[in-house]
Motif scaffolding. Structure first.
Motif, PDB file in Angstrom:
ATOM      1  N   GLN A 156      18.222   3.377 -16.646  1.00  9.84           N
ATOM      2  CA  GLN A 156      17.851   2.353 -15.681  1.00  9.84           C
ATOM      3  C   GLN A 156      16.552   1.676 -16.139  1.00  9.84           C
ATOM      4  N   VAL A 157      16.615   1.039 -17.285  1.00 10.74           N
ATOM      5  CA  VAL A 157      15.467   0.325 -17.819  1.00 10.74           C
ATOM      6  C   VAL A 157      15.924  -1.043 -18.312  1.00 10.74           C
ATOM      7  N   TYR A 158      14.986  -1.958 -18.413  1.00 17.95           N
ATOM      8  CA  TYR A 158      15.274  -3.300 -18.895  1.00 17.95           C
ATOM      9  C   TYR A 158      14.740  -3.452 -20.318  1.00 17.95           C
ATOM     10  N   PRO A 159      15.297  -4.388 -21.083  1.00 15.86           N
ATOM     11  CA  PRO A 159      14.805  -4.588 -22.447  1.00 15.86           C
ATOM     12  C   PRO A 159      13.378  -5.128 -22.447  1.00 15.86           C
ATOM     13  N   THR A 160      12.666  -4.861 -23.509  1.00 19.77           N
ATOM     14  CA  THR A 160      11.314  -5.389 -23.671  1.00 19.77           C
ATOM     15  C   THR A 160      11.403  -6.868 -24.035  1.00 19.77           C
ATOM     16  N   TRP A 161      10.709  -7.715 -23.257  1.00 19.05           N
ATOM     17  CA  TRP A 161      10.771  -9.149 -23.506  1.00 19.05           C
ATOM     18  C   TRP A 161       9.557  -9.668 -24.259  1.00 19.05           C
ATOM     19  N   TRP A 162       8.414  -9.065 -24.056  1.00 18.56           N
ATOM     20  CA  TRP A 162       7.211  -9.555 -24.725  1.00 18.56           C
ATOM     21  C   TRP A 162       6.214  -8.419 -24.919  1.00 18.56           C
TER      22      TRP A 162
ATOM     23  N   ASN B  49      11.359 -14.560 -30.391  1.00 20.77           N
ATOM     24  CA  ASN B  49      10.657 -15.529 -31.226  1.00 20.77           C
ATOM     25  C   ASN B  49      10.091 -14.798 -32.438  1.00 20.77           C
ATOM     26  N   PRO B  50      10.424 -15.208 -33.665  1.00 15.59           N
ATOM     27  CA  PRO B  50       9.935 -14.497 -34.839  1.00 15.59           C
ATOM     28  C   PRO B  50       8.435 -14.636 -35.063  1.00 15.59           C
ATOM     29  N   ASN B  51       7.809 -15.610 -34.414  1.00 18.23           N
ATOM     30  CA  ASN B  51       6.383 -15.854 -34.615  1.00 18.23           C
ATOM     31  C   ASN B  51       5.540 -15.114 -33.586  1.00 18.23           C
ATOM     32  N   PHE B  52       4.404 -14.580 -34.028  1.00 17.88           N
ATOM     33  CA  PHE B  52       3.464 -13.912 -33.136  1.00 17.88           C
ATOM     34  C   PHE B  52       2.258 -14.816 -32.972  1.00 17.88           C
ATOM     35  N   LEU B  53       1.839 -15.063 -31.740  1.00 17.01           N
ATOM     36  CA  LEU B  53       0.787 -16.021 -31.447  1.00 17.01           C
ATOM     37  C   LEU B  53      -0.531 -15.323 -31.146  1.00 17.01           C
ATOM     38  N   LYS B  54      -1.627 -16.065 -31.318  1.00 17.16           N
ATOM     39  CA  LYS B  54      -2.911 -15.538 -30.870  1.00 17.16           C
ATOM     40  C   LYS B  54      -3.764 -16.674 -30.332  1.00 17.16           C
TER      41      LYS B  54
ATOM     42  N   ASN C 142       3.621 -23.238 -23.304  1.00 22.59           N
ATOM     43  CA  ASN C 142       4.969 -22.697 -23.367  1.00 22.59           C
ATOM     44  C   ASN C 142       5.030 -21.752 -24.568  1.00 22.59           C
ATOM     45  N   ALA C 143       4.777 -20.480 -24.331  1.00 22.48           N
ATOM     46  CA  ALA C 143       4.628 -19.515 -25.416  1.00 22.48           C
ATOM     47  C   ALA C 143       5.941 -19.151 -26.093  1.00 22.48           C
ATOM     48  N   ARG C 144       7.063 -19.591 -25.540  1.00 24.55           N
ATOM     49  CA  ARG C 144       8.353 -19.323 -26.181  1.00 24.55           C
ATOM     50  C   ARG C 144       8.815 -20.479 -27.068  1.00 24.55           C
ATOM     51  N   GLU C 145       7.985 -21.481 -27.200  1.00 28.31           N
ATOM     52  CA  GLU C 145       8.304 -22.590 -28.093  1.00 28.31           C
ATOM     53  C   GLU C 145       8.282 -22.094 -29.543  1.00 28.31           C
ATOM     54  N   LYS C 146       9.411 -22.130 -30.217  1.00 26.99           N
ATOM     55  CA  LYS C 146       9.537 -21.499 -31.527  1.00 26.99           C
ATOM     56  C   LYS C 146       8.816 -22.239 -32.644  1.00 26.99           C
ATOM     57  N   SER C 147       8.326 -23.430 -32.378  1.00 31.59           N
ATOM     58  CA  SER C 147       7.563 -24.126 -33.401  1.00 31.59           C
ATOM     59  C   SER C 147       6.124 -23.642 -33.471  1.00 31.59           C
TER      60      SER C 147
ATOM     61  N   GLY D  91       0.801 -18.544 -35.156  1.00 28.15           N
ATOM     62  CA  GLY D  91      -0.614 -18.307 -35.415  1.00 28.15           C
ATOM     63  C   GLY D  91      -1.501 -18.645 -34.238  1.00 28.15           C
ATOM     64  N   GLU D  92      -2.698 -19.181 -34.535  1.00 30.71           N
ATOM     65  CA  GLU D  92      -3.693 -19.475 -33.513  1.00 30.71           C
ATOM     66  C   GLU D  92      -3.305 -20.755 -32.760  1.00 30.71           C
ATOM     67  N   VAL D  93      -3.168 -20.658 -31.426  1.00 31.17           N
ATOM     68  CA  VAL D  93      -2.602 -21.763 -30.649  1.00 31.17           C
ATOM     69  C   VAL D  93      -3.539 -22.281 -29.560  1.00 31.17           C
ATOM     70  N   SER D  94      -4.837 -22.010 -29.673  1.00 32.52           N
ATOM     71  CA  SER D  94      -5.773 -22.429 -28.634  1.00 32.52           C
ATOM     72  C   SER D  94      -5.716 -23.929 -28.379  1.00 32.52           C
ATOM     73  N   ALA D  95      -5.511 -24.711 -29.439  1.00 34.72           N
ATOM     74  CA  ALA D  95      -5.542 -26.167 -29.308  1.00 34.72           C
ATOM     75  C   ALA D  95      -4.327 -26.728 -28.584  1.00 34.72           C
TER      76      ALA D  95
END
Length: 262
Positions: A171-177, A195-200, A222-227, A230-234
Motif C-alpha cells: 500500500q505505497v505509491y511510486p516516488t514522484w520527485w 525527467n532525466p534532468n536534475f535541477l538546482k 514549472n519544474a517538470r519542463e523537460k527543457s 542545471g541551475e534554473v534560478s533565472a
C-alpha cells in the motif's frame, strides 16, 4: 489520530503545519519550542460538499543548517517529538510510527539482529535501508559531489513507477520527485522521476536579486519542463504566468529561516 479536545492551546490545521513553522521558526530548536504551544487540529477533505470527507495522517521532519533535526508525529491525539543530532532522527519514511521503525531495525544484522537487509518497497524496509546506507556516505570535496551521493542513497529507497501500490501486499505509491538541500551553500536540488534532468536553484542569487525579500511577489517555475537543466534560478517568473495543469510547480516565497520540510 488528531486530538479531539484542543484545550486552551490554539488549533493548527495539519494543512497549515508546514507553513506555520516556516513562517515563524528559523531553527529546529525554535520549531520544537513552537510546537509546545499549539495543537494539530483535524480537518476533513472532500471533493464534494455533501461528503463527510477523509482525514489525512501526517508527520513532519525538520532540519536546519546546523545539522539539528527533529521529527513530529501525532499519535492517539498526542504530539510526539523526536529531536537530536543522531541517525535516530535523520530518517523518516511512512508508517509505522517512529518507535516501531527503530525497534524494527534490531531484526537486521547491521543493527545487531540476524536478518539481511530487506529489499521490499514497504515503508519499514525502506527505513532500514536508508538508516544503514547513511552510515556509509563517502567524504566529498565539494557540495555537488555530496548532493550526488545523497541522491544515490535516497533513490535506493525510492518506489519505482509501476509498483503495485494498490495491491494488499504494497500500500505505497511510486516516488514522484526527490529534493536535496545544501544548507551551507543555500542550493536547492530537485528532480522529477520522469525527467532525466536534475535541477538546482541558487538561493544566494535570488537573495542578492531581492527576490526573497519580505513583501516580494511569489515566483514559480514549472519544474517538470523537460527543457530545463542545471541551475534554473533565472527561469522563475510571476505565478500567474506559469501554467500548472498537471505539472509540478515550485513556488518561491519568504520563509523565516533554512528549515527543511519533507
Amino acid at each position: 489520530r488528531y486530538p479531539q479536545d484542543l484545550g486552551s492551546h490554539p488549533g493548527l490545521s495539519y494543512f497549515r503545519w508546514v507553513r506555520y513553522l516556516l513562517d515563524t521558526c528559523a531553527t529546529v530548536e525554535e520549531a520544537v519550542a513552537a510546537m509546545q504551544y499549539v495543537r494539530i487540529a483535524d480537518v476533513r477533505a472532500s471533493p464534494r460538499s455533501e461528503s463527510i470527507g477523509v482525514s489525512f495522517g501526517l508527520h513532519l521532519a525538520v532540519e536546519d543548517a546546523s545539522g539539528d533535526s527533529a521529527i513530529f508525529e501525532v499519535m492517539n491525539g498526542s504530539l510526539h517529538t523526536y529531536h537530536g543530532r543522531s541517525r535516530d532522527v535523520s530518517i523518516m519514511t511512512n508508517d509505522p510510527p517512529m518507535p516501531e521503525q527503530l525497534a524494527n531495525l534490531k531484526r537486521y544484522k547491521a543493527f545487531g539482529g540476524s536478518e539481511n537487509l530487506p529489499g521490499d518497497v514497504l515503508s519499514p524496509d525502506r527505513f532500514v535501508r536508508l538508516t544503514y546506507l547513511m552510515e556509509y556516505i563517502p567524504e566529498a570535496s565539494n557540495a555537488d559531489d555530496m548532493a550526488a551521493y545523497m541522491r544515490s542513497i535516497v533513490l535506493n529507497a525510492a518506489v519505482p513507477a509501476g509498483t503495485p501500490y494498490g495491491s494488499p501486499m504494497a500500500q505505497v505509491y511510486p516516488t514522484w520527485w526527490l529534493s536535496i538541500t545544501d544548507y551551507q551553500g543555500l542550493v536547492y536540488h530537485w528532480g522529477w522521476t520522469l525527467n532525466p534532468n536534475f535541477l538546482k536553484v541558487d538561493l544566494r542569487r535570488l537573495i542578492a536579486e531581492g527576490k526573497l525579500d519580505a513583501g516580494a511577489p511569489p515566483l514559480a517555475l514549472n519544474a517538470r519542463e523537460k527543457s530545463l537543466v542545471g541551475e534554473v534560478s533565472a527561469y522563475f517568473g510571476p505565478t500567474k504566468s506559469v501554467r500548472a495543469g498537471h505539472q509540478a510547480v515550485r513556488v518561491l516565497g519568504m520563509a523565516a529561516g533554512p528549515v527543511s520540510m519533507s
